[in-house]
Design an enzyme around this catalytic site. Structure first.
Site, PDB file in Angstrom:
ATOM      1  N   VAL A  16     -13.742   2.254  -0.538  1.00 46.28           N
ATOM      2  CA  VAL A  16     -12.837   3.177  -1.248  1.00 46.28           C
ATOM      3  C   VAL A  16     -12.269   2.490  -2.493  1.00 46.28           C
ATOM      4  O   VAL A  16     -12.317   3.044  -3.602  1.00 46.28           O
ATOM      5  CB  VAL A  16     -11.696   3.666  -0.324  1.00 46.28           C
ATOM      6  CG1 VAL A  16     -10.731   4.570  -1.096  1.00 46.28           C
ATOM      7  CG2 VAL A  16     -12.258   4.397   0.903  1.00 46.28           C
ATOM      8  N   ARG A  47      -9.121  -9.913   0.326  1.00 47.56           N
ATOM      9  CA  ARG A  47      -9.096 -11.072   1.209  1.00 47.56           C
ATOM     10  C   ARG A  47     -10.212 -12.048   0.863  1.00 47.56           C
ATOM     11  O   ARG A  47     -10.077 -13.239   0.988  1.00 47.56           O
ATOM     12  CB  ARG A  47      -9.247 -10.616   2.665  1.00 47.56           C
ATOM     13  CG  ARG A  47      -7.907 -10.531   3.384  1.00 47.56           C
ATOM     14  CD  ARG A  47      -8.102 -10.247   4.835  1.00 47.56           C
ATOM     15  NE  ARG A  47      -9.030  -9.137   5.029  1.00 47.56           N
ATOM     16  CZ  ARG A  47      -9.476  -8.755   6.216  1.00 47.56           C
ATOM     17  NH1 ARG A  47      -9.085  -9.379   7.295  1.00 47.56           N
ATOM     18  NH2 ARG A  47     -10.302  -7.738   6.331  1.00 47.56           N
ATOM     19  N   ARG A  48     -11.375 -11.482   0.460  1.00 46.34           N
ATOM     20  CA  ARG A  48     -12.532 -12.343   0.173  1.00 46.34           C
ATOM     21  C   ARG A  48     -12.883 -12.235  -1.320  1.00 46.34           C
ATOM     22  O   ARG A  48     -13.660 -11.359  -1.721  1.00 46.34           O
ATOM     23  CB  ARG A  48     -13.711 -11.925   1.041  1.00 46.34           C
ATOM     24  CG  ARG A  48     -13.516 -12.327   2.513  1.00 46.34           C
ATOM     25  CD  ARG A  48     -14.732 -11.977   3.322  1.00 46.34           C
ATOM     26  NE  ARG A  48     -14.893 -10.538   3.413  1.00 46.34           N
ATOM     27  CZ  ARG A  48     -14.490  -9.798   4.447  1.00 46.34           C
ATOM     28  NH1 ARG A  48     -13.914 -10.380   5.489  1.00 46.34           N
ATOM     29  NH2 ARG A  48     -14.681  -8.507   4.459  1.00 46.34           N
ATOM     30  N   LYS A 106      -3.980   6.340   7.523  1.00 43.76           N
ATOM     31  CA  LYS A 106      -3.550   7.342   8.515  1.00 43.76           C
ATOM     32  C   LYS A 106      -2.826   6.714   9.700  1.00 43.76           C
ATOM     33  O   LYS A 106      -1.840   7.259  10.182  1.00 43.76           O
ATOM     34  CB  LYS A 106      -4.750   8.169   8.989  1.00 43.76           C
ATOM     35  CG  LYS A 106      -5.761   7.397   9.808  1.00 43.76           C
ATOM     36  CD  LYS A 106      -7.105   8.034   9.781  1.00 43.76           C
ATOM     37  CE  LYS A 106      -7.888   7.544   8.667  1.00 43.76           C
ATOM     38  NZ  LYS A 106      -8.732   6.612   8.422  1.00 43.76           N
ATOM     39  N   GLU A 130      -2.748  11.795   0.322  1.00 41.46           N
ATOM     40  CA  GLU A 130      -3.782  12.832   0.521  1.00 41.46           C
ATOM     41  C   GLU A 130      -5.030  12.248   1.176  1.00 41.46           C
ATOM     42  O   GLU A 130      -5.674  12.910   2.011  1.00 41.46           O
ATOM     43  CB  GLU A 130      -4.142  13.445  -0.843  1.00 41.46           C
ATOM     44  CG  GLU A 130      -5.113  14.597  -0.785  1.00 41.46           C
ATOM     45  CD  GLU A 130      -4.550  15.806  -0.041  1.00 41.46           C
ATOM     46  OE1 GLU A 130      -3.648  16.459  -0.561  1.00 41.46           O
ATOM     47  OE2 GLU A 130      -5.043  16.081   1.068  1.00 41.46           O
ATOM     48  N   VAL A 133      -5.954  11.932   5.296  1.00 37.22           N
ATOM     49  CA  VAL A 133      -6.449  12.994   6.182  1.00 37.22           C
ATOM     50  C   VAL A 133      -7.656  13.677   5.559  1.00 37.22           C
ATOM     51  O   VAL A 133      -7.549  14.322   4.514  1.00 37.22           O
ATOM     52  CB  VAL A 133      -5.348  14.058   6.444  1.00 37.22           C
ATOM     53  CG1 VAL A 133      -5.835  15.074   7.467  1.00 37.22           C
ATOM     54  CG2 VAL A 133      -4.064  13.410   6.912  1.00 37.22           C
ATOM     55  N   ILE A 137     -10.923  16.312   1.130  1.00 39.22           N
ATOM     56  CA  ILE A 137     -10.449  17.696   1.315  1.00 39.22           C
ATOM     57  C   ILE A 137      -8.944  17.772   1.060  1.00 39.22           C
ATOM     58  O   ILE A 137      -8.165  17.074   1.711  1.00 39.22           O
ATOM     59  CB  ILE A 137     -10.742  18.201   2.751  1.00 39.22           C
ATOM     60  CG1 ILE A 137     -12.212  17.963   3.123  1.00 39.22           C
ATOM     61  CG2 ILE A 137     -10.397  19.678   2.873  1.00 39.22           C
ATOM     62  CD1 ILE A 137     -12.545  18.306   4.555  1.00 39.22           C
ATOM     63  N   ASP A 202      -8.592   8.186  15.669  1.00 42.76           N
ATOM     64  CA  ASP A 202      -8.591   8.531  14.239  1.00 42.76           C
ATOM     65  C   ASP A 202      -8.151   9.989  14.048  1.00 42.76           C
ATOM     66  O   ASP A 202      -7.274  10.285  13.234  1.00 42.76           O
ATOM     67  CB  ASP A 202     -10.012   8.303  13.684  1.00 42.76           C
ATOM     68  CG  ASP A 202     -10.162   8.724  12.238  1.00 42.76           C
ATOM     69  OD1 ASP A 202      -9.795   7.931  11.361  1.00 42.76           O
ATOM     70  OD2 ASP A 202     -10.632   9.849  11.993  1.00 42.76           O
ATOM     71  N   LYS A 206      -4.580  11.749  12.339  1.00 38.67           N
ATOM     72  CA  LYS A 206      -4.612  12.818  11.332  1.00 38.67           C
ATOM     73  C   LYS A 206      -3.862  14.052  11.837  1.00 38.67           C
ATOM     74  O   LYS A 206      -3.155  14.718  11.076  1.00 38.67           O
ATOM     75  CB  LYS A 206      -6.062  13.161  10.993  1.00 38.67           C
ATOM     76  CG  LYS A 206      -6.782  12.013  10.282  1.00 38.67           C
ATOM     77  CD  LYS A 206      -8.283  12.215  10.252  1.00 38.67           C
ATOM     78  CE  LYS A 206      -8.996  11.062   9.577  1.00 38.67           C
ATOM     79  NZ  LYS A 206     -10.454  11.109   9.731  1.00 38.67           N
TER      80      LYS A 206
HETATM   81  N1  HSE Z   1     -14.032   7.348  10.586  1.00 36.61           N
HETATM   82  C1  HSE Z   1     -13.546   8.578  10.033  1.00 36.61           C
HETATM   83  C2  HSE Z   1     -14.560   9.682  10.262  1.00 36.61           C
HETATM   84  C3  HSE Z   1     -13.275   8.512   8.566  1.00 36.61           C
HETATM   85  O1  HSE Z   1     -15.612   9.464  10.850  1.00 36.61           O
HETATM   86  O2  HSE Z   1     -14.280  10.804   9.873  1.00 36.61           O
HETATM   87  C4  HSE Z   1     -11.988   7.825   8.266  1.00 36.61           C
HETATM   88  O3  HSE Z   1     -10.910   8.488   8.822  1.00 36.61           O
END
Ligand code: HSE
Length: 429
Positions: A16, A47-48, A106, A130, A133, A137, A202, A206
């Site tokens: 990202v 970090r790297r 998240k 934004e 989540v 979208i 995850d 969300k």
């Molecule tokens: N690992 C999540 C997914 C994306 O498969 O939708 C990041 O939230």
């Protein structure tokens, strides 16, 4: 137009962060016009430092994230490192030094959103997220701003692409969970440790964020009922097909019928093939929002990935930069309703229950009695006999989840019930 540039610091330069860098450094003129001031990326904490990052200016790289967020000339800090720490401390330090924050985190927002919002407000800066989540979208802004005058009653969605890919594969090919997971891993959809996705963590984070914004209350990750999708079998898909349904891992946030509480949950559920969410294929996400005046709205698109998530991050960067230019802040936390979050037992839903039973007189009556004793009304029953045994599929009307669970427990104790082959909630009707 103001000439002093707005300075942006980036924390994290993975899939990202590198896309955020690419867009910021190649679309500079457009961003300047849209913000009303020049915008400049002044540092990228990683970090790297030795890792090769194509298109990322080497002179911006630093390993000292704390020093970067402490710079008093930085206007906006973009956090795309994820996890609780050091992200939380870095964000808090950024607020203390007058920077607004754009985050894609998240887990942190679902756990500590209230405290972070309070810190942002205390320092007169913005906290936008934004990208936390469903990737590209737009959901946070539509809920927080476009629907600010409406009353949202329900948010129902597929908010995890990895699990949607796996379930879609199982549905279309008849594959079992492990086989579909292996393919998701090989194609790069599932991580080496897929726990956060397949166990629903995850999606639950969300759901907590969406429920809080939708209902103007506080919902934390711990308030979200969560069931993963690792137990879904090919036989469940076969049962779903017989009912004209498919199976999706859903995040469901609802206001109770009496309006006095809310619920948030993540679990696999059967949904009719006629429901728009049934046609969400592969790793795509989609979210249904039901609001009193607006009616039903559906948001669909890529919920993950470097470029789609960067699109959401950039939208937030432009928004908080515009606020800085206007010497204002955008909307903060809105939790004034203080609605409590009810437990899963109070959720009203339908069940699909598949039982292996003895095929002899009175069994159907015995099973029906258990449902009646728990106040659960049966909608349909389908029975298929085979060699003295029978498969009995019961679909219930809507009932409290606690009553449905108690019914299943009592069914398990019947001598004539050899086994409970599958239990699944039915949604979206
Ligand atoms: N690992 C999540 C997914 C994306 O498969 O939708 C990041 O939230």
């Amino acid at each position: 137009m103001r000439t002093r540039p707005l300075k942006v610091a980036l924390l994290g330069c993975g899939v990202v962060g590198s896309e955020v860098t690419r867009i910021m450094t190649t679309h500079t003129d457009d961003l300047t016009q849209r913000i009303g001031a020049p915008v400049e990326l002044v540092g990228i904490a990683v970090r790297r430092p030795d890792r090769v990052r194509e298109g990322v200016p080497a002179e911006l790289i630093t390993t000292d994230a704390t020093a970067l967020v402490k710079r008093d000339d930085v206007d906006v800090v973009v956090e795309v490192i994820g996890g609780i720490e050091p992200a939380r401390s870095l964000i808090t330090t950024a607020f203390e030094h007058g920077a607004s924050v754009v985050s894609a985190n998240k887990a942190l927002l679902a756990q500590d959103g209230a405290a972070l919002h309070a810190a942002a407000e205390q320092h007169g800066v913005d906290l936008y997220y934004e990208a936390a989540v469903a990737g590209a979208i737009p959901l946070v802004r539509p809920l927080r701003e476009s629907l600010a005058g409406d009353k949202v009653n329900r948010v129902l969605g597929i908010v995890n692409g990895t699990t949607n890919f796996i379930l879609d594969k199982m549905d279309s090919s008849g594959a079992g969970y492990s086989e579909a997971l292996d393919e998701a891993t090989a194609l790069g959809y599932a991580e080496a440790d897929p726990t956060a996705d397949v166990e629903g963590f995850d999606a639950a984070a969300k759901a907590a964020i969406l429920a809080g914004i939708a209902f103007h209350t506080r919902v934390r990750l711990d308030d979200v009922y969560r069931e993963g999708m690792t137990e879904v079998t090919a036989a469940d898909f076969a049962s779903a097909k017989q009912m004209g349904c498919t199976i999706k891992l859903l995040a469901i946030c609802e206001r109770a019928a009496d309006g006095r509480s809310v619920t948030a949950r993540v679990h696999p559920a059967m949904i009719p093939l006629t429901h728009p969410l049934a046609s969400v294929r592969g790793a795509y996400n989609a979210v249904f929002i039901e609001a009193e005046a607006a009616g039903q709205l559906m948001f669909y698109g890529p919920g993950a990935g470097g470029a789609p998530t960067a699109s959401a991050v950039l939208g937030d960067i432009v928004a908080v930069c515009r606020n800085k230019v206007a010497e204002a802040t955008g909307p903060g936390e809105s939790a004034y309703t203080r609605l409590p979050v009810s437990t899963m037992g109070e959720v009203v839903t339908r069940y699909h229950i598949s039982l292996d039973v003895a095929d002899k007189p009175g069994v159907l009556a015995q099973v029906a009695t258990v449902f009646a004793e728990h106040g659960v009304s049966i909608d349909t029953v389908r029975q298929q006999g085979k060699d003295g045994e029978a498969s009995l599929v019961v679909v219930t009307h809507r009932a409290a989840d606690a009553a449905l669970s108690a019914t299943v427990e009592a069914l398990r104790k019947l001598d004539t019930v050899r086994g409970v082959a599958s239990i699944m909630r039915v949604e979206g009707e």
